[in-house]
Design an enzyme around this catalytic site. Sequence first.
Site, PDB file in Angstrom:
ATOM      1  N   LYS A   2       6.357  -1.409  -5.432  1.00 58.11           N
ATOM      2  CA  LYS A   2       5.982  -0.188  -4.714  1.00 58.11           C
ATOM      3  C   LYS A   2       7.144   0.793  -4.729  1.00 58.11           C
ATOM      4  O   LYS A   2       8.283   0.417  -4.469  1.00 58.11           O
ATOM      5  CB  LYS A   2       5.604  -0.518  -3.258  1.00 58.11           C
ATOM      6  CG  LYS A   2       4.283  -1.272  -3.132  1.00 58.11           C
ATOM      7  CD  LYS A   2       3.979  -1.523  -1.660  1.00 58.11           C
ATOM      8  CE  LYS A   2       2.827  -2.491  -1.507  1.00 58.11           C
ATOM      9  NZ  LYS A   2       1.510  -1.861  -1.508  1.00 58.11           N
ATOM     10  N   HIS A  22       4.144  -8.026  -5.689  1.00 56.23           N
ATOM     11  CA  HIS A  22       3.807  -6.627  -5.978  1.00 56.23           C
ATOM     12  C   HIS A  22       4.466  -5.645  -5.009  1.00 56.23           C
ATOM     13  O   HIS A  22       4.587  -4.474  -5.317  1.00 56.23           O
ATOM     14  CB  HIS A  22       2.290  -6.420  -6.080  1.00 56.23           C
ATOM     15  CG  HIS A  22       1.585  -6.288  -4.761  1.00 56.23           C
ATOM     16  ND1 HIS A  22       1.278  -7.361  -3.975  1.00 56.23           N
ATOM     17  CD2 HIS A  22       1.115  -5.205  -4.097  1.00 56.23           C
ATOM     18  CE1 HIS A  22       0.646  -6.933  -2.885  1.00 56.23           C
ATOM     19  NE2 HIS A  22       0.540  -5.624  -2.930  1.00 56.23           N
ATOM     20  N   GLU A  42      -2.466  -4.273   8.530  1.00 59.82           N
ATOM     21  CA  GLU A  42      -3.630  -3.967   7.689  1.00 59.82           C
ATOM     22  C   GLU A  42      -4.865  -3.812   8.571  1.00 59.82           C
ATOM     23  O   GLU A  42      -4.953  -4.456   9.625  1.00 59.82           O
ATOM     24  CB  GLU A  42      -3.878  -5.114   6.706  1.00 59.82           C
ATOM     25  CG  GLU A  42      -2.741  -5.350   5.740  1.00 59.82           C
ATOM     26  CD  GLU A  42      -3.131  -6.400   4.700  1.00 59.82           C
ATOM     27  OE1 GLU A  42      -3.545  -6.011   3.619  1.00 59.82           O
ATOM     28  OE2 GLU A  42      -3.048  -7.595   5.011  1.00 59.82           O
ATOM     29  N   ARG A  89     -12.352 -18.126 -19.819  1.00 55.02           N
ATOM     30  CA  ARG A  89     -13.305 -19.152 -20.194  1.00 55.02           C
ATOM     31  C   ARG A  89     -14.590 -18.587 -20.799  1.00 55.02           C
ATOM     32  O   ARG A  89     -15.177 -19.169 -21.684  1.00 55.02           O
ATOM     33  CB  ARG A  89     -13.661 -19.965 -18.958  1.00 55.02           C
ATOM     34  CG  ARG A  89     -13.334 -21.417 -19.139  1.00 55.02           C
ATOM     35  CD  ARG A  89     -13.594 -22.172 -17.882  1.00 55.02           C
ATOM     36  NE  ARG A  89     -13.563 -21.303 -16.702  1.00 55.02           N
ATOM     37  CZ  ARG A  89     -13.495 -21.748 -15.464  1.00 55.02           C
ATOM     38  NH1 ARG A  89     -13.441 -23.021 -15.245  1.00 55.02           N
ATOM     39  NH2 ARG A  89     -13.471 -20.932 -14.446  1.00 55.02           N
ATOM     40  N   HIS A 128       6.121 -11.065   0.763  1.00 61.90           N
ATOM     41  CA  HIS A 128       6.320  -9.619   0.926  1.00 61.90           C
ATOM     42  C   HIS A 128       7.309  -9.271   2.052  1.00 61.90           C
ATOM     43  O   HIS A 128       8.223  -8.479   1.871  1.00 61.90           O
ATOM     44  CB  HIS A 128       4.990  -8.909   1.194  1.00 61.90           C
ATOM     45  CG  HIS A 128       3.919  -9.214   0.189  1.00 61.90           C
ATOM     46  ND1 HIS A 128       4.188  -9.415  -1.147  1.00 61.90           N
ATOM     47  CD2 HIS A 128       2.578  -9.355   0.310  1.00 61.90           C
ATOM     48  CE1 HIS A 128       3.047  -9.662  -1.788  1.00 61.90           C
ATOM     49  NE2 HIS A 128       2.059  -9.637  -0.927  1.00 61.90           N
TER      50      HIS A 128
HETATM   51  C1  BG6 Z   1      -1.562  -9.565  -0.977  1.00 57.77           C
HETATM   52  C2  BG6 Z   1      -2.173 -10.462   0.060  1.00 57.77           C
HETATM   53  O1  BG6 Z   1      -0.484 -10.196  -1.600  1.00 57.77           O
HETATM   54  O2  BG6 Z   1      -1.126  -8.368  -0.369  1.00 57.77           O
HETATM   55  C3  BG6 Z   1      -3.307  -9.766   0.782  1.00 57.77           C
HETATM   56  O3  BG6 Z   1      -2.656 -11.643  -0.552  1.00 57.77           O
HETATM   57  C4  BG6 Z   1      -2.844  -8.434   1.316  1.00 57.77           C
HETATM   58  O4  BG6 Z   1      -3.818 -10.570   1.821  1.00 57.77           O
HETATM   59  C5  BG6 Z   1      -2.158  -7.612   0.239  1.00 57.77           C
HETATM   60  O5  BG6 Z   1      -3.986  -7.738   1.814  1.00 57.77           O
HETATM   61  C6  BG6 Z   1      -1.544  -6.355   0.818  1.00 57.77           C
HETATM   62  O6  BG6 Z   1      -1.097  -5.551  -0.226  1.00 57.77           O
HETATM   63  P1  BG6 Z   1      -1.042  -3.967  -0.086  1.00 57.77           P
HETATM   64  O7  BG6 Z   1      -0.457  -3.521  -1.378  1.00 57.77           O
HETATM   65  O8  BG6 Z   1      -2.437  -3.508   0.158  1.00 57.77           O
HETATM   66  O9  BG6 Z   1      -0.150  -3.706   1.099  1.00 57.77           O
END
Ligand code: BG6
Length: 479
Positions: A178, A174, A212, A46, A236
Amino acid sequence: IPVDPFDLVIFGGTGDLARRKILPGLYRRMASGQMPKEARIIGAARSELDRAGYQQMVKEAIEEFGDPRHKSDVAGVGDFLERLDYVAIDAKGEGGWPELKGLMRDGVVKAFYFSVGPSLFGDLAERLKSHGIAGDDARIVVEKPFGHDLGSARALNASLAAHFEEHQIYRIDHYLGKETVQNLMAVRFGNMLFEPLWNSQYVDHIQITVAETVGVGGRGSYYDKSGAMRDMVQNHLMQLLCLIAMEPPAKFDPDAVRDEKLKVIRALDEVDPHHIVRGQYDKGPDGPGYRDDVEDARSRTESYVAMKVGISNWRWAGTPFYLRTGKRLRARASEIAVVFKDTPHSIFGPEAGLHRNILTIRLQPNEGMELGVTIKEPGPGGMRLMDVPLDMSFADALGPDAEDVPDAYERLIMDVIRGNQTLFMRGDEVEAAWAWTDPIIQGWIDRHDVPKPYDAGSSGPDDALALMHRDGRKWRDIK
Ligand code: BG6
Protein backbone atom coordinates in the site's frame (compact mmCIF):
# COMPACT_ATOMS: atom_id res chain seq x y z
CA ILE A 1 9.13 2.68 -16.84
CA PRO A 2 8.35 -0.77 -18.30
CA VAL A 3 9.74 -3.78 -16.48
CA ASP A 4 11.77 -6.48 -18.24
CA PRO A 5 9.91 -9.04 -20.37
CA PHE A 6 8.54 -11.85 -18.25
CA ASP A 7 6.62 -15.10 -18.10
CA LEU A 8 4.36 -15.06 -15.06
CA VAL A 9 2.63 -18.32 -14.21
CA ILE A 10 -0.33 -17.99 -11.85
CA PHE A 11 -1.13 -21.26 -10.11
CA GLY A 12 -4.73 -20.91 -8.98
CA GLY A 13 -5.19 -18.77 -12.08
CA THR A 14 -8.97 -19.23 -12.05
CA GLY A 15 -9.34 -18.59 -8.31
CA ASP A 16 -10.86 -15.71 -6.44
CA LEU A 17 -7.67 -13.77 -5.75
CA ALA A 18 -6.50 -14.10 -9.34
CA ARG A 19 -9.84 -12.85 -10.66
CA ARG A 20 -10.28 -10.04 -8.15
CA LYS A 21 -6.78 -8.72 -7.69
CA ILE A 22 -3.94 -10.27 -9.66
CA LEU A 23 -5.32 -10.24 -13.21
CA PRO A 24 -7.14 -6.87 -13.06
CA GLY A 25 -3.99 -5.47 -11.42
CA LEU A 26 -1.78 -6.76 -14.22
CA TYR A 27 -4.20 -5.32 -16.72
CA ARG A 28 -3.95 -1.89 -15.08
CA ARG A 29 -0.17 -2.07 -15.15
CA MET A 30 -0.40 -2.72 -18.88
CA ALA A 31 -2.81 0.17 -19.33
CA SER A 32 -0.32 2.39 -17.46
CA GLY A 33 2.43 1.38 -19.85
CA GLN A 34 4.48 -0.62 -17.36
CA MET A 35 4.19 -3.98 -19.00
CA PRO A 36 6.38 -4.66 -22.00
CA LYS A 37 4.92 -6.13 -25.19
CA GLU A 38 6.75 -9.40 -24.60
CA ALA A 39 5.17 -9.99 -21.18
CA ARG A 40 3.18 -13.21 -20.90
CA ILE A 41 0.83 -14.47 -18.25
CA ILE A 42 0.02 -18.15 -17.99
CA GLY A 43 -2.93 -19.25 -15.89
CA ALA A 44 -2.55 -22.72 -14.40
CA ALA A 45 -5.34 -24.46 -12.52
CA ARG A 46 -7.27 -27.69 -12.33
CA SER A 47 -10.11 -26.73 -14.69
CA GLU A 48 -10.00 -28.14 -18.19
CA LEU A 49 -10.12 -24.80 -19.97
CA ASP A 50 -8.54 -23.90 -23.29
CA ARG A 51 -6.79 -20.63 -24.01
CA ALA A 52 -9.94 -18.99 -25.40
CA GLY A 53 -11.97 -20.09 -22.38
CA TYR A 54 -9.38 -18.59 -20.04
CA GLN A 55 -9.25 -15.37 -22.00
CA GLN A 56 -13.04 -15.12 -21.71
CA MET A 57 -12.88 -15.70 -17.95
CA VAL A 58 -10.20 -13.06 -17.51
CA LYS A 59 -12.11 -10.59 -19.68
CA GLU A 60 -15.12 -10.99 -17.40
CA ALA A 61 -12.93 -10.61 -14.32
CA ILE A 62 -11.51 -7.37 -15.65
CA GLU A 63 -14.97 -6.08 -16.46
CA GLU A 64 -16.12 -6.89 -12.95
CA PHE A 65 -13.07 -5.95 -10.90
CA GLY A 66 -10.96 -3.80 -13.20
CA ASP A 67 -10.54 -0.09 -12.82
CA PRO A 68 -13.66 1.70 -14.10
CA ARG A 69 -11.39 4.14 -15.92
CA HIS A 70 -10.29 1.38 -18.25
CA LYS A 71 -13.53 -0.58 -18.54
CA SER A 72 -14.56 0.79 -21.91
CA ASP A 73 -11.05 0.48 -23.26
CA VAL A 74 -11.93 -2.71 -25.13
CA ALA A 75 -8.95 -2.55 -27.46
CA GLY A 76 -6.69 -2.39 -24.40
CA VAL A 77 -8.36 -5.42 -22.89
CA GLY A 78 -7.91 -7.30 -26.17
CA ASP A 79 -4.23 -6.46 -26.11
CA PHE A 80 -4.00 -7.80 -22.57
CA LEU A 81 -5.88 -11.01 -23.40
CA GLU A 82 -3.42 -11.68 -26.22
CA ARG A 83 -0.70 -12.07 -23.61
CA LEU A 84 -2.56 -14.83 -21.79
CA ASP A 85 -2.17 -18.55 -22.00
CA TYR A 86 -3.60 -21.35 -19.94
CA VAL A 87 -2.60 -24.82 -18.91
CA ALA A 88 -4.70 -27.32 -16.96
CA ILE A 89 -2.42 -28.71 -14.33
CA ASP A 90 -2.42 -31.33 -11.64
CA ALA A 91 -0.51 -29.91 -8.69
CA LYS A 92 -0.13 -33.28 -7.01
CA GLY A 93 0.32 -35.37 -10.16
CA GLU A 94 2.22 -35.10 -13.43
CA GLY A 95 -0.58 -33.87 -15.72
CA GLY A 96 0.02 -30.56 -17.49
CA TRP A 97 3.65 -30.03 -16.42
CA PRO A 98 5.26 -30.87 -19.79
CA GLU A 99 2.76 -28.51 -21.45
CA LEU A 100 3.69 -25.75 -19.02
CA LYS A 101 7.35 -26.33 -19.72
CA GLY A 102 6.61 -26.04 -23.44
CA LEU A 103 5.04 -22.62 -22.92
CA MET A 104 7.96 -21.09 -21.00
CA ARG A 105 10.43 -18.99 -22.93
CA ASP A 106 14.15 -18.57 -22.44
CA GLY A 107 15.75 -15.23 -21.77
CA VAL A 108 12.86 -13.64 -19.86
CA VAL A 109 12.16 -13.21 -16.14
CA LYS A 110 10.29 -16.26 -14.86
CA ALA A 111 7.93 -15.82 -11.94
CA PHE A 112 5.54 -18.33 -10.40
CA TYR A 113 2.68 -17.04 -8.29
CA PHE A 114 1.33 -19.65 -5.84
CA SER A 115 -2.20 -18.30 -5.48
CA VAL A 116 -3.31 -21.57 -3.91
CA GLY A 117 -3.69 -23.00 -0.42
CA PRO A 118 -0.40 -23.49 1.46
CA SER A 119 -0.87 -27.25 1.42
CA LEU A 120 0.14 -27.18 -2.25
CA PHE A 121 3.26 -25.01 -1.93
CA GLY A 122 5.60 -27.97 -1.49
CA ASP A 123 4.09 -29.95 -4.39
CA LEU A 124 4.31 -27.02 -6.76
CA ALA A 125 7.88 -26.17 -5.76
CA GLU A 126 8.97 -29.77 -6.22
CA ARG A 127 7.39 -30.19 -9.65
CA LEU A 128 8.67 -26.87 -10.93
CA LYS A 129 12.12 -28.16 -10.13
CA SER A 130 11.76 -31.79 -11.19
CA HIS A 131 10.32 -30.82 -14.57
CA GLY A 132 13.12 -28.36 -15.13
CA ILE A 133 10.69 -25.42 -15.40
CA ALA A 134 12.10 -23.16 -12.71
CA GLY A 135 15.83 -22.66 -12.42
CA ASP A 136 18.07 -20.70 -10.08
CA ASP A 137 16.80 -17.39 -11.39
CA ALA A 138 13.07 -18.18 -11.05
CA ARG A 139 10.99 -16.23 -8.55
CA ILE A 140 8.33 -17.79 -6.37
CA VAL A 141 5.49 -15.67 -4.99
CA VAL A 142 3.45 -16.99 -2.09
CA GLU A 143 0.32 -15.67 -0.48
CA LYS A 144 -0.85 -15.53 3.07
CA PRO A 145 -1.81 -17.30 5.19
CA PHE A 146 1.80 -18.39 5.52
CA GLY A 147 1.02 -21.16 7.99
CA HIS A 148 -1.26 -21.01 10.99
CA ASP A 149 1.42 -21.24 13.67
CA LEU A 150 5.18 -21.44 14.05
CA GLY A 151 5.38 -25.15 13.30
CA SER A 152 3.41 -24.94 10.07
CA ALA A 153 5.27 -21.79 8.94
CA ARG A 154 8.58 -23.56 9.52
CA ALA A 155 7.36 -26.54 7.52
CA LEU A 156 6.31 -24.27 4.66
CA ASN A 157 9.62 -22.45 4.70
CA ALA A 158 11.40 -25.78 4.64
CA SER A 159 9.33 -27.10 1.73
CA LEU A 160 10.20 -24.02 -0.31
CA ALA A 161 13.81 -23.95 0.82
CA ALA A 162 14.24 -27.55 -0.37
CA HIS A 163 14.01 -26.25 -3.96
CA PHE A 164 14.63 -22.51 -3.94
CA GLU A 165 16.93 -19.99 -2.28
CA GLU A 166 15.55 -17.30 0.02
CA HIS A 167 16.39 -14.60 -2.53
CA GLN A 168 13.97 -16.30 -4.93
CA ILE A 169 11.01 -16.35 -2.53
CA TYR A 170 8.54 -13.46 -2.33
CA ARG A 171 6.11 -13.76 0.60
CA ILE A 172 3.29 -11.33 0.12
CA ASP A 173 1.80 -9.15 2.82
CA HIS A 174 -0.33 -6.87 0.72
CA TYR A 175 -0.21 -4.13 3.39
CA LEU A 176 3.42 -3.56 2.47
CA GLY A 177 2.32 -2.79 -1.08
CA LYS A 178 0.00 0.00 0.00
CA GLU A 179 1.26 3.42 -0.96
CA THR A 180 0.49 4.91 2.44
CA VAL A 181 2.28 2.11 4.27
CA GLN A 182 5.43 2.81 2.30
CA ASN A 183 4.90 6.42 3.15
CA LEU A 184 5.48 5.55 6.78
CA MET A 185 9.12 5.00 5.91
CA ALA A 186 9.29 8.13 3.77
CA VAL A 187 7.83 10.25 6.57
CA ARG A 188 10.09 8.83 9.23
CA PHE A 189 13.35 8.69 7.34
CA GLY A 190 12.88 11.49 4.83
CA ASN A 191 12.21 14.27 7.35
CA MET A 192 14.41 15.72 10.04
CA LEU A 193 11.36 16.82 11.96
CA PHE A 194 10.02 13.57 13.35
CA GLU A 195 12.85 11.14 13.96
CA PRO A 196 14.51 12.99 16.86
CA LEU A 197 11.20 12.80 18.75
CA TRP A 198 10.46 9.23 17.74
CA ASN A 199 11.20 7.51 21.05
CA SER A 200 9.90 6.92 24.54
CA GLN A 201 11.27 10.20 25.80
CA TYR A 202 8.77 12.15 23.68
CA VAL A 203 6.12 9.66 22.65
CA ASP A 204 3.46 8.80 25.23
CA HIS A 205 1.94 5.97 23.22
CA ILE A 206 1.10 4.83 19.71
CA GLN A 207 -2.24 3.55 18.44
CA ILE A 208 -2.54 1.35 15.39
CA THR A 209 -6.08 0.80 14.15
CA VAL A 210 -7.29 -1.27 11.23
CA ALA A 211 -11.08 -1.12 11.35
CA GLU A 212 -13.29 -2.75 8.74
CA THR A 213 -17.02 -2.49 8.12
CA VAL A 214 -17.24 -5.80 6.28
CA GLY A 215 -17.99 -9.05 8.07
CA VAL A 216 -16.50 -12.40 7.20
CA GLY A 217 -18.95 -12.71 4.30
CA GLY A 218 -18.41 -15.83 2.21
CA ARG A 219 -15.03 -16.59 3.81
CA GLY A 220 -16.48 -18.10 6.97
CA SER A 221 -14.90 -21.52 6.63
CA TYR A 222 -11.40 -20.06 6.32
CA TYR A 223 -11.91 -17.26 8.81
CA ASP A 224 -13.43 -19.32 11.58
CA LYS A 225 -10.24 -21.40 11.79
CA SER A 226 -8.16 -18.28 11.75
CA GLY A 227 -9.69 -15.32 13.59
CA ALA A 228 -8.49 -11.73 13.70
CA MET A 229 -5.24 -12.63 15.43
CA ARG A 230 -4.02 -14.89 12.64
CA ASP A 231 -5.81 -13.12 9.81
CA MET A 232 -4.75 -9.55 10.58
CA VAL A 233 -2.51 -9.12 13.63
CA GLN A 234 0.21 -11.69 12.94
CA ASN A 235 0.85 -10.17 9.53
CA HIS A 236 -0.61 -6.76 8.65
CA LEU A 237 -0.62 -5.10 12.08
CA MET A 238 2.78 -6.53 12.96
CA GLN A 239 4.18 -5.12 9.74
CA LEU A 240 2.77 -1.69 10.55
CA LEU A 241 4.17 -1.93 14.05
CA CYS A 242 7.59 -2.84 12.66
CA LEU A 243 7.67 0.06 10.22
CA ILE A 244 6.69 2.50 12.95
CA ALA A 245 9.05 1.14 15.58
CA MET A 246 12.14 -0.02 13.69
CA GLU A 247 15.54 1.65 13.77
CA PRO A 248 16.57 3.48 10.60
CA PRO A 249 18.10 0.92 8.24
CA ALA A 250 21.41 2.03 6.77
CA LYS A 251 19.90 1.90 3.31
CA PHE A 252 16.62 1.11 1.67
CA ASP A 253 17.53 -2.35 0.59
CA PRO A 254 15.71 -5.62 1.23
CA ASP A 255 17.87 -7.17 3.90
CA ALA A 256 18.70 -3.92 5.67
CA VAL A 257 14.98 -3.15 6.06
CA ARG A 258 14.01 -6.68 6.98
CA ASP A 259 16.81 -7.02 9.52
CA GLU A 260 15.44 -3.98 11.36
CA LYS A 261 11.87 -5.24 11.28
CA LEU A 262 12.97 -8.59 12.64
CA LYS A 263 14.70 -6.89 15.56
CA VAL A 264 11.43 -5.21 16.50
CA ILE A 265 9.52 -8.48 16.48
CA ARG A 266 12.20 -10.10 18.61
CA ALA A 267 12.03 -7.24 21.12
CA LEU A 268 8.26 -7.52 21.63
CA ASP A 269 7.24 -8.34 25.19
CA GLU A 270 5.12 -11.32 25.94
CA VAL A 271 1.55 -10.03 26.15
CA ASP A 272 -0.13 -10.10 29.53
CA PRO A 273 -3.55 -11.80 29.05
CA HIS A 274 -5.13 -8.82 30.82
CA HIS A 275 -3.79 -6.57 28.11
CA ILE A 276 -5.69 -8.18 25.31
CA VAL A 277 -9.38 -8.13 24.44
CA ARG A 278 -11.07 -10.43 21.97
CA GLY A 279 -14.44 -9.62 20.50
CA GLN A 280 -17.00 -11.18 18.21
CA TYR A 281 -19.70 -9.20 16.41
CA ASP A 282 -23.34 -9.71 17.20
CA LYS A 283 -26.28 -9.36 14.89
CA GLY A 284 -26.89 -5.73 13.91
CA PRO A 285 -29.73 -3.92 12.16
CA ASP A 286 -28.07 -4.36 8.78
CA GLY A 287 -26.65 -7.84 8.91
CA PRO A 288 -26.14 -11.17 10.62
CA GLY A 289 -23.93 -11.86 13.60
CA TYR A 290 -20.57 -13.61 13.34
CA ARG A 291 -21.98 -16.97 14.40
CA ASP A 292 -24.57 -16.81 11.62
CA ASP A 293 -21.89 -15.84 9.12
CA VAL A 294 -19.74 -18.84 9.97
CA GLU A 295 -22.64 -21.19 10.63
CA ASP A 296 -21.29 -22.35 13.97
CA ALA A 297 -23.66 -21.22 16.68
CA ARG A 298 -20.96 -21.80 19.30
CA SER A 299 -17.92 -20.47 17.52
CA ARG A 300 -15.35 -18.87 19.82
CA THR A 301 -13.30 -17.31 17.08
CA GLU A 302 -12.56 -13.60 17.47
CA SER A 303 -13.47 -11.06 14.81
CA TYR A 304 -11.87 -8.29 16.87
CA VAL A 305 -8.67 -7.91 18.85
CA ALA A 306 -7.37 -5.00 20.90
CA MET A 307 -4.09 -5.24 22.73
CA LYS A 308 -1.39 -3.36 24.55
CA VAL A 309 2.08 -4.26 23.42
CA GLY A 310 5.46 -3.32 24.84
CA ILE A 311 8.78 -3.24 23.04
CA SER A 312 11.78 -3.86 25.26
CA ASN A 313 14.52 -1.92 23.60
CA TRP A 314 16.40 1.31 24.16
CA ARG A 315 14.09 3.39 21.98
CA TRP A 316 10.70 2.18 23.12
CA ALA A 317 10.86 0.83 26.69
CA GLY A 318 7.99 2.52 28.54
CA THR A 319 5.97 3.56 25.49
CA PRO A 320 3.02 1.24 24.93
CA PHE A 321 1.70 0.41 21.50
CA TYR A 322 -2.05 -0.18 21.37
CA LEU A 323 -3.23 -2.28 18.45
CA ARG A 324 -6.79 -2.99 17.41
CA THR A 325 -8.49 -4.49 14.43
CA GLY A 326 -11.93 -5.86 13.79
CA LYS A 327 -14.69 -6.57 11.36
CA ARG A 328 -18.18 -5.05 11.20
CA LEU A 329 -17.08 -1.92 12.99
CA ARG A 330 -18.58 1.54 12.67
CA ALA A 331 -16.36 2.70 9.83
CA ARG A 332 -13.57 1.55 7.57
CA ALA A 333 -10.64 3.40 8.99
CA SER A 334 -6.99 2.43 9.22
CA GLU A 335 -4.61 4.80 10.86
CA ILE A 336 -1.58 5.14 13.05
CA ALA A 337 -1.60 7.80 15.72
CA VAL A 338 1.59 8.87 17.47
CA VAL A 339 0.55 10.61 20.66
CA PHE A 340 3.33 12.81 22.03
CA LYS A 341 3.86 13.58 25.69
CA ASP A 342 2.72 16.72 27.48
CA THR A 343 5.10 19.64 27.55
CA PRO A 344 7.22 19.33 30.69
CA HIS A 345 5.80 22.50 32.18
CA SER A 346 2.87 24.73 31.25
CA ILE A 347 3.84 28.39 31.41
CA PHE A 348 0.19 29.28 30.85
CA GLY A 349 -1.06 27.81 34.09
CA PRO A 350 -3.64 25.13 34.71
CA GLU A 351 -6.57 27.02 33.13
CA ALA A 352 -4.90 26.84 29.72
CA GLY A 353 -5.57 23.10 29.77
CA LEU A 354 -3.34 20.23 28.80
CA HIS A 355 -2.56 19.75 25.15
CA ARG A 356 -0.75 17.09 23.28
CA ASN A 357 0.55 16.86 19.77
CA ILE A 358 -0.82 13.90 17.87
CA LEU A 359 0.56 12.85 14.52
CA THR A 360 -1.99 10.76 12.66
CA ILE A 361 -1.14 8.88 9.51
CA ARG A 362 -4.33 7.84 7.74
CA LEU A 363 -3.66 4.66 5.80
CA GLN A 364 -7.11 4.26 4.26
CA PRO A 365 -9.49 5.69 3.24
CA ASN A 366 -8.88 9.43 2.82
CA GLU A 367 -5.13 8.79 2.86
CA GLY A 368 -3.11 11.55 4.41
CA MET A 369 -1.48 12.94 7.53
CA GLU A 370 -2.59 15.21 10.27
CA LEU A 371 -0.53 16.89 12.95
CA GLY A 372 -2.42 18.39 15.86
CA VAL A 373 -0.78 21.65 16.89
CA THR A 374 -1.61 23.74 19.93
CA ILE A 375 -2.30 27.43 19.37
CA LYS A 376 -3.89 30.30 21.26
CA GLU A 377 -7.65 30.42 21.32
CA PRO A 378 -8.50 33.56 19.37
CA GLY A 379 -10.05 36.53 21.16
CA PRO A 380 -9.34 39.04 23.86
CA GLY A 381 -9.67 36.60 26.79
CA GLY A 382 -6.64 35.27 28.64
CA MET A 383 -4.09 32.90 27.24
CA ARG A 384 -6.25 29.89 26.56
CA LEU A 385 -5.06 27.16 24.26
CA MET A 386 -6.71 25.01 21.62
CA ASP A 387 -5.68 22.28 19.20
CA VAL A 388 -5.92 22.70 15.46
CA PRO A 389 -4.94 20.20 12.77
CA LEU A 390 -2.30 20.69 10.13
CA ASP A 391 -4.05 18.44 7.69
CA MET A 392 -2.77 17.01 4.43
CA SER A 393 -4.64 14.68 2.17
CA PHE A 394 -2.52 12.91 -0.40
CA ALA A 395 -5.26 13.31 -3.00
CA ASP A 396 -5.18 17.11 -2.63
CA ALA A 397 -1.43 17.38 -2.27
CA LEU A 398 -0.60 15.15 -5.22
CA GLY A 399 -3.51 15.99 -7.52
CA PRO A 400 -3.81 13.73 -10.60
CA ASP A 401 -0.56 11.91 -9.66
CA ALA A 402 -2.43 10.34 -6.76
CA GLU A 403 -4.86 8.71 -9.15
CA ASP A 404 -2.44 6.52 -11.03
CA VAL A 405 -0.97 5.06 -7.87
CA PRO A 406 -0.86 1.28 -8.33
CA ASP A 407 -2.79 -0.72 -5.78
CA ALA A 408 -0.92 -3.05 -3.45
CA TYR A 409 -0.99 -6.13 -5.67
CA GLU A 410 0.01 -4.25 -8.79
CA ARG A 411 2.99 -2.76 -7.04
CA LEU A 412 4.11 -6.00 -5.48
CA ILE A 413 3.87 -8.03 -8.68
CA MET A 414 5.95 -5.45 -10.51
CA ASP A 415 8.49 -5.60 -7.68
CA VAL A 416 8.71 -9.36 -8.19
CA ILE A 417 9.50 -8.84 -11.85
CA ARG A 418 12.09 -6.22 -10.94
CA GLY A 419 13.59 -8.60 -8.39
CA ASN A 420 13.13 -6.26 -5.44
CA GLN A 421 12.30 -8.07 -2.17
CA THR A 422 12.15 -5.01 0.10
CA LEU A 423 8.37 -5.13 0.46
CA PHE A 424 8.18 -8.88 1.00
CA MET A 425 8.53 -10.82 4.21
CA ARG A 426 11.60 -12.88 4.81
CA GLY A 427 11.22 -16.42 6.18
CA ASP A 428 12.74 -15.59 9.57
CA GLU A 429 10.45 -12.59 9.94
CA VAL A 430 7.32 -14.67 9.44
CA GLU A 431 8.56 -17.29 11.86
CA ALA A 432 9.37 -14.67 14.51
CA ALA A 433 5.89 -13.20 14.13
CA TRP A 434 4.32 -16.61 14.69
CA ALA A 435 6.60 -17.28 17.63
CA TRP A 436 5.16 -14.17 19.26
CA THR A 437 1.47 -14.82 18.45
CA ASP A 438 1.43 -18.57 19.18
CA PRO A 439 1.51 -18.28 23.01
CA ILE A 440 -1.27 -15.68 22.92
CA ILE A 441 -3.53 -17.99 20.92
CA GLN A 442 -2.53 -21.00 23.02
CA GLY A 443 -3.44 -19.03 26.16
CA TRP A 444 -6.95 -18.49 24.83
CA ILE A 445 -7.32 -22.17 24.09
CA ASP A 446 -6.03 -23.18 27.52
CA ARG A 447 -8.35 -20.75 29.31
CA HIS A 448 -11.35 -21.63 27.12
CA ASP A 449 -11.59 -17.94 26.41
CA VAL A 450 -14.89 -16.72 24.97
CA PRO A 451 -14.70 -13.51 22.93
CA LYS A 452 -16.73 -10.53 24.15
CA PRO A 453 -19.74 -9.76 21.97
CA TYR A 454 -19.98 -6.33 20.36
CA ASP A 455 -22.74 -4.80 18.29
CA ALA A 456 -22.13 -4.83 14.58
CA GLY A 457 -21.63 -1.23 13.52
CA SER A 458 -20.16 -0.19 16.88
CA SER A 459 -16.56 0.60 17.72
CA GLY A 460 -15.91 -2.76 19.36
CA PRO A 461 -16.37 -4.35 22.79
CA ASP A 462 -16.51 -2.17 25.91
CA ASP A 463 -13.59 -4.06 27.41
CA ALA A 464 -11.39 -2.58 24.70
CA LEU A 465 -12.31 0.90 25.92
CA ALA A 466 -11.49 -0.19 29.45
CA LEU A 467 -8.07 -1.41 28.31
CA MET A 468 -7.18 2.19 27.49
CA HIS A 469 -9.09 3.84 30.34
CA ARG A 470 -7.15 1.84 32.89
CA ASP A 471 -4.03 3.54 31.62
CA GLY A 472 -5.68 6.99 31.61
CA ARG A 473 -5.75 7.00 27.82
CA LYS A 474 -8.40 6.90 25.15
CA TRP A 475 -8.78 5.29 21.75
CA ARG A 476 -9.22 7.68 18.91
CA ASP A 477 -12.73 7.64 17.45
CA ILE A 478 -13.36 5.34 14.53
CA LYS A 479 -15.12 7.57 12.05
C1 BG6 B 1 -6.78 -9.72 4.29
C2 BG6 B 1 -7.62 -10.42 5.32
O1 BG6 B 1 -5.45 -10.14 4.38
O2 BG6 B 1 -6.85 -8.32 4.48
C3 BG6 B 1 -9.05 -9.93 5.26
O3 BG6 B 1 -7.59 -11.81 5.10
C4 BG6 B 1 -9.09 -8.42 5.35
O4 BG6 B 1 -9.83 -10.51 6.29
C5 BG6 B 1 -8.15 -7.78 4.35
O5 BG6 B 1 -10.43 -8.00 5.11
C6 BG6 B 1 -8.06 -6.28 4.55
O6 BG6 B 1 -7.35 -5.73 3.50
P1 BG6 B 1 -7.62 -4.24 3.01
O7 BG6 B 1 -6.61 -4.03 1.94
O8 BG6 B 1 -9.03 -4.18 2.56
O9 BG6 B 1 -7.38 -3.38 4.23
